[in-house]
Design a protein around this motif. Structure first.
Motif, PDB file in Angstrom:
ATOM      1  N   LEU A   1     -37.844-138.358  99.328  1.00  9.40           N
ATOM      2  CA  LEU A   1     -37.669-139.411 100.335  1.00  9.40           C
ATOM      3  C   LEU A   1     -36.437-140.253 100.038  1.00  9.40           C
ATOM      4  O   LEU A   1     -35.732-140.682 100.967  1.00  9.40           O
ATOM      5  CB  LEU A   1     -38.916-140.286 100.380  1.00  9.40           C
ATOM      6  N   GLN A   2     -36.138-140.487  98.773  1.00 11.84           N
ATOM      7  CA  GLN A   2     -34.920-141.218  98.420  1.00 11.84           C
ATOM      8  C   GLN A   2     -33.689-140.471  98.905  1.00 11.84           C
ATOM      9  O   GLN A   2     -32.756-141.062  99.463  1.00 11.84           O
ATOM     10  CB  GLN A   2     -34.855-141.419  96.907  1.00 11.84           C
ATOM     11  N   PHE A   3     -33.682-139.154  98.716  1.00 11.93           N
ATOM     12  CA  PHE A   3     -32.557-138.331  99.186  1.00 11.93           C
ATOM     13  C   PHE A   3     -32.449-138.395 100.705  1.00 11.93           C
ATOM     14  O   PHE A   3     -31.343-138.533 101.259  1.00 11.93           O
ATOM     15  CB  PHE A   3     -32.765-136.891  98.713  1.00 11.93           C
ATOM     16  N   VAL A   4     -33.584-138.307 101.400  1.00 14.73           N
ATOM     17  CA  VAL A   4     -33.565-138.316 102.862  1.00 14.73           C
ATOM     18  C   VAL A   4     -33.104-139.670 103.393  1.00 14.73           C
ATOM     19  O   VAL A   4     -32.329-139.746 104.366  1.00 14.73           O
ATOM     20  CB  VAL A   4     -34.959-137.950 103.389  1.00 14.73           C
ATOM     21  N   LEU A   5     -33.550-140.756 102.787  1.00 15.49           N
ATOM     22  CA  LEU A   5     -33.120-142.082 103.237  1.00 15.49           C
ATOM     23  C   LEU A   5     -31.620-142.270 103.061  1.00 15.49           C
ATOM     24  O   LEU A   5     -30.961-142.904 103.900  1.00 15.49           O
ATOM     25  CB  LEU A   5     -33.875-143.159 102.451  1.00 15.49           C
TER      26      LEU A   5
END
Length: 528
Positions: free
Chosen positions: A398-402
């Motif tokens: 999720l950090q990568f996607v954000l």
């Protein structure tokens, strides 16, 4: 010993704190005399252990006899002073007393025993920049890391220490030094041996002949066909393989702090400006620009930002190797570990690989379209039963996607739903999962509020974390609460706050029921 029979840790500390007056003075004088005489018996080991306990257990500043600190320093900095265990204890004692003036390591003189560095370098770290004189030792450390002729043990010890120092004080390294270490790390990441090292504990063979060479394996037990990584399994590891593992373990922090380096007048620019060859030189001007015209001032000017690119262009080699390394680890994690204790290593390596790939894409946005599908594929193959380790990986995804979803027009809502609905709802009582989620929410509160509907839809699940451990997350929740409130959720958030005591009681009752069912299941299984 001065502490008598040591039956427990509390007893040892109480006896150490009760030591004072003439008895304390006599003990410290005895330790000093043993060190001065160069005693190598068990008496000095016992005395040093008792001295460490005394210092560790006493909060007051003790007055040490003149010369005791100097004797401890002599034992640490001179290789012929006492046994390795005694020198280790002296180093540990000095670290307990640090930072302290006049505890400064002399320049290293070749040849240097790698074991000696294990006593000295941790002491320099605890002494800090002010008293440790760390900056004067960094050129020698860089030399041991970058020179091919250096012993592998020296390189491994130096790299481990440099990673710790650089994380705390990145300004100690010049761009030239950063570039040189980055280039060497790139080599270690990609060129480590793909065969297992020989058993270092085996005796000499009775008969001459070549030793059998065993290739390293993947985590599922098959022979590795690609380059060595932290997930490659071998019976024993060679020094270049250990350097490969160390390079990956420090890679993310190394890249993150390296991106903050300011362009300086490096040795490259100084050599170019003094060169008499017809090639263009680099000269810094007072205006903050760079002249590429042989120093005459008529050439093309470059800004400091462009100069930073010139200084760090060698680091692109590290970025390329790091991307290959991270992608290979993600591919390796598709394999099922042959041994159950490798599962934790596999999950931890995957977590680090995703965060490192995120860091690399943040440094170079052009990498996002190429490597976003890799992370997207990783999310799609993750099952709905998220354990503690898979929950951490989902946070990294999720950090990568954000950070990069907008570059490829990808909606982060499915990943948010998996984390805040499935994981938080089921694992709010898991201390490690709840801690990681709260830390993630605080670090990305603005993005989660503006780019997703995670807070507006799933804030009741976040209330479960606070209701389960209110004392642990009181300050964190107070900081996060304003991000949970908007025009649509204000009334519902107010009701949830009023119902927090009831929610805590309900979660406690639910947990007791689950624990009771689990114990009954175990009893039934034991009774057959």
């Amino acid at each position: 010993g001065i502490f008598g029979e040591m039956s427990g840790e509390d007893t040892i500390y109480r006896q150490a704190r009760s030591l004072k007056g003439p008895e304390l003075h006599d003990f410290l004088a005895g330790v000093q005399s043993l060190l001065r005489a160069g005693d190598r018996s068990k008496d000095v080991i016992s005395a040093l252990r008792q001295l460490y306990i005394l210092i560790h257990a006493t909060r007051k500043n003790l007055k040490y006899p003149d010369g005791l600190i100097e004797q401890l320093c002599t034992a640490v900095f001179k290789s012929d002073q006492g046994s390795p265990l005694a020198r280790l204890l002296c180093s540990t004692i000095l670290r307990e007393l640090s930072p302290r003036p006049h505890v400064t390591a002399p320049p290293f003189v070749s040849p240097v025993d790698p074991k000696q560095l294990s006593f000295i370098l941790p002491l320099l770290t605890t002494q800090g920049i002010k008293f440790g004189n760390i900056e004067s030792h960094i050129p020698q450390i860089i030399t041991w890391i970058t020179q091919v002729a250096s012993e592998a043990d020296l390189s491994l010890c130096s790299l481990s220490w440099l990673a710790q120092v650089y994380t705390q004080t990145p300004e100690l390294l010049s761009p030239d030094q950063y570039r040189a270490v980055s280039q060497q790390m790139a080599e270690w990441l990609r060129t480590a041996n793909t065969n297992s090292a020989h058993n270092p504990f085996a005796g000499r063979a009775l008969f001459s002949g070549s030793k059998q060479v065993l290739p390293v394996k993947e985590v599922d037990g098959t022979v590795a066909r690609d380059f060595f990584t932290v997930l490659t399994v071998g019976q024993f590891f060679s020094n270049d393989q250990l350097l490969n593992i160390q390079s990956f373990s420090m890679l993310r922090q190394w890249l993150r702090h390296g991106s903050q380096l300011q362009p300086q007048r490096s040795s490259f620019s100084r050599q170019a400006s003094h060169s008499h060859s017809p090639s263009p030189s680099v000269d810094l001007k007072h205006s903050g620009e760079v002249d590429l015209g042989g120093g005459s001032g008529d050439g093309e000017r470059l800004s400091p930002a462009v100069l930073s690119v010139l200084i760090s262009r060698k680091s692109y080699q590290l970025k390329d190797k790091a991307i290959e390394y991270c992608v290979r680890i993600i591919d390796q994690c598709e394999r099922k570990a042959a041994k159950s204790f490798d599962d934790e290593l596999l999950q931890a390596s995957l977590y680090e690989a995703v965060l490192t790939l995120d860091q690399l894409c943040s440094l170079d946005r052009s990498l996002v379209p190429r490597h976003f599908p890799t992370v997207k594929k990783l999310f799609s193959r993750m099952s709905g039963d998220y354990g503690s380790y898979l929950a951490r990986i989902l946070i990294a995804v999720l950090q990568f996607v954000l950070n990069h979803g907008e570059d490829v027009v990808y909606d982060a809502q499915p990943v948010c739903t998996a984390l805040f609905s499935t994981v938080v709802s089921a694992r709010y009582a898991d201390p490690s999962v709840s801690f990681d989620i709260m830390r993630f929410c605080l670090a990305n509160a603005s993005k989660l509020r503006c780019s997703t509907r995670a807070f507006s839809r799933f804030f009741p699940n976040l209330f479960k974390i606070f209701a389960w451990a209110p004392r642990t997350y009181l300050m964190d929740f107070a900081e996060l609460l304003p991000y949970l409130i908007n025009a649509d959720t204000a009334l519902e958030v107010l009701h949830s706050l009023c119902d927090l005591p009831c929610l805590s009681a309900a979660l406690e009752a639910h947990n007791r029921v689950n624990v009771g069912m689990w114990f009954r299941y175990i009893i039934d299984w034991v009774n057959g």
